[in-house]
Design a protein around this motif. Structure first.
Motif, PDB file in Angstrom:
ATOM      1  N   THR A 162     -46.241 -37.041 -90.610  1.00  0.00           N
ATOM      2  CA  THR A 162     -45.309 -37.147 -89.320  1.00  0.00           C
ATOM      3  C   THR A 162     -44.252 -36.030 -89.218  1.00  0.00           C
ATOM      4  N   ARG A 163     -43.596 -36.238 -90.590  1.00  0.00           N
ATOM      5  CA  ARG A 163     -42.560 -34.945 -90.675  1.00  0.00           C
ATOM      6  C   ARG A 163     -43.084 -33.490 -90.722  1.00  0.00           C
ATOM      7  N   GLN A 202     -45.170 -48.786 -83.271  1.00  0.00           N
ATOM      8  CA  GLN A 202     -44.841 -47.945 -84.512  1.00  0.00           C
ATOM      9  C   GLN A 202     -43.911 -48.698 -85.303  1.00  0.00           C
ATOM     10  N   TYR A 223     -48.866 -40.611 -83.469  1.00  0.00           N
ATOM     11  CA  TYR A 223     -49.296 -41.955 -84.055  1.00  0.00           C
ATOM     12  C   TYR A 223     -50.383 -42.773 -83.374  1.00  0.00           C
ATOM     13  N   ALA A 229     -44.819 -36.198 -80.940  1.00  0.00           N
ATOM     14  CA  ALA A 229     -44.920 -36.817 -82.344  1.00  0.00           C
ATOM     15  C   ALA A 229     -45.388 -38.563 -81.991  1.00  0.00           C
ATOM     16  N   GLN A 266     -46.156 -48.298 -93.545  1.00  0.00           N
ATOM     17  CA  GLN A 266     -46.738 -46.800 -93.371  1.00  0.00           C
ATOM     18  C   GLN A 266     -46.711 -46.314 -94.748  1.00  0.00           C
ATOM     19  N   ASP A 309     -48.688 -41.052 -94.624  1.00  0.00           N
ATOM     20  CA  ASP A 309     -48.062 -41.071 -93.295  1.00  0.00           C
ATOM     21  C   ASP A 309     -46.841 -40.595 -92.867  1.00  0.00           C
ATOM     22  N   ARG A 357     -43.907 -32.534 -87.340  1.00  0.00           N
ATOM     23  CA  ARG A 357     -42.691 -32.103 -86.338  1.00  0.00           C
ATOM     24  C   ARG A 357     -42.190 -31.087 -86.863  1.00  0.00           C
TER      25      ARG A 357
END
Length: 291
Positions: free
Chosen positions: A193-194, A178, A119, A115, A185, A189, A197
């Motif tokens: 990212t979620r 980050q 980024y 993860a 963010q 974004d 994951r």
């Protein structure tokens, strides 16, 4: 693929400076002074990580100009299009290139690292403190020493472990960067990212975009728009990439039969899994395993 956008040659990285390599998986570059002056776009099919020690360089990444100065670390991920690379006469860099296969072998069980490297896909240049620069040099020095010890029966496993240790150090740098930018963010974004994951954790069982949207309490359309805005790819493309990667790892590193792997990945039957794998790799599961 556009004829003007060619996959860059992993082997040619060795020409950038003094190098040492591990099969077709890893190239260490102890003094990059010969950075290629690209005038045509190249789409990377490997990862480049480097620390600028002196001078500066400029390049276009997916049509956006990036500038690297002394003390900056650069992480360029696969599939990015690199163009118009130029560097100053005094440019010096130390770094490495990793095949995607080897990269995912190193991080496959560490979702946090994956993860964080995600980024860096959209923030490829970061400034390092003097302490962080020294850390990079220390890690690199150990790698450069151990890569020549080919008589070690566990040579590749040792290199994989040392790189993972280096990635933890790098991930700490990325985490710091980050955290600084977290307030800036966008909603897209955060969703992207979620989503990644969730894909990493569930791709063996779930391949429907609607399922991921449901877990995130948003509509499939909104998820698709957000993922496209950030990455330029569809959610289906990301899911297929991760599923294919996991299948490759299972076929290569597991003694399970193809039928058992089919069940593990929640495919309706072996024939369906075979067609899926061939569609995304150009090979049948049995041929891939043999090769």
């Amino acid at each position: 693929m556009d004829k003007k956008i060619a996959l860059s040659d992993f082997e040619k990285v060795k020409q950038w400076g003094t190098s040492a390599s591990l099969n077709d998986d890893l190239i260490l570059l102890s003094d990059v002074t010969n950075l290629p002056q690209m005038t045509e776009p190249h789409r990377l099919n490997f990862i480049v990580i480097g620390l600028c020690q002196q001078g500066s360089a400029r390049y276009m990444l997916d049509t956006e100009e990036k500038i690297i100065n002394q003390g900056d670390i650069i992480i360029v991920s696969d599939r990015h299009v690199v163009d118009h690379v130029t560097s100053s006469d005094d440019f010096e860099c130390v770094g490495m290139a990793l095949s995607m296969k080897f990269f995912y072998e190193v991080i496959r069980e560490v979702s946090d690292i994956s993860a964080l490297f995600l980024y860096s896909r959209y923030h490829p240049v970061m400034s390092l403190s003097e302490q962080e620069q020294q850390m990079f040099h220390d890690d690199f020095k150990i790698l450069n020493k151990k890569i020549t010890e080919t008589q070690n029966h566990f040579h590749k496993e040792l290199m994989r472990t040392l790189i993972l240790a280096m990635f933890y150090d790098l991930s700490n740098i990325i985490y710091r960067a980050q955290s600084i930018k977290e307030d800036h963010q966008t909603r897209s974004d955060i969703i992207f990212t979620r989503f990644i994951r969730l894909v990493e954790e569930n791709c063996r069982q779930q391949r429907r975009v609607s399922w991921y949207a449901q877990q995130m309490n948003i509509t499939p359309k909104y998820l698709s728009q957000s993922v496209r805005n950030v990455s330029g790819r569809t959610p289906n493309t990301w899911i297929d990439n991760y599923v294919t990667l996991e299948l490759r790892l299972a076929l290569k590193n597991s003694t399970k039969s193809i039928k058992e792997i089919t069940l593990d990945f929640n495919f309706p039957n072996q024939s369906f899994m075979g067609k899926y794998f061939k569609e995304h790799t150009g090979m049948s599961p049995s041929d891939y395993r043999k090769n």
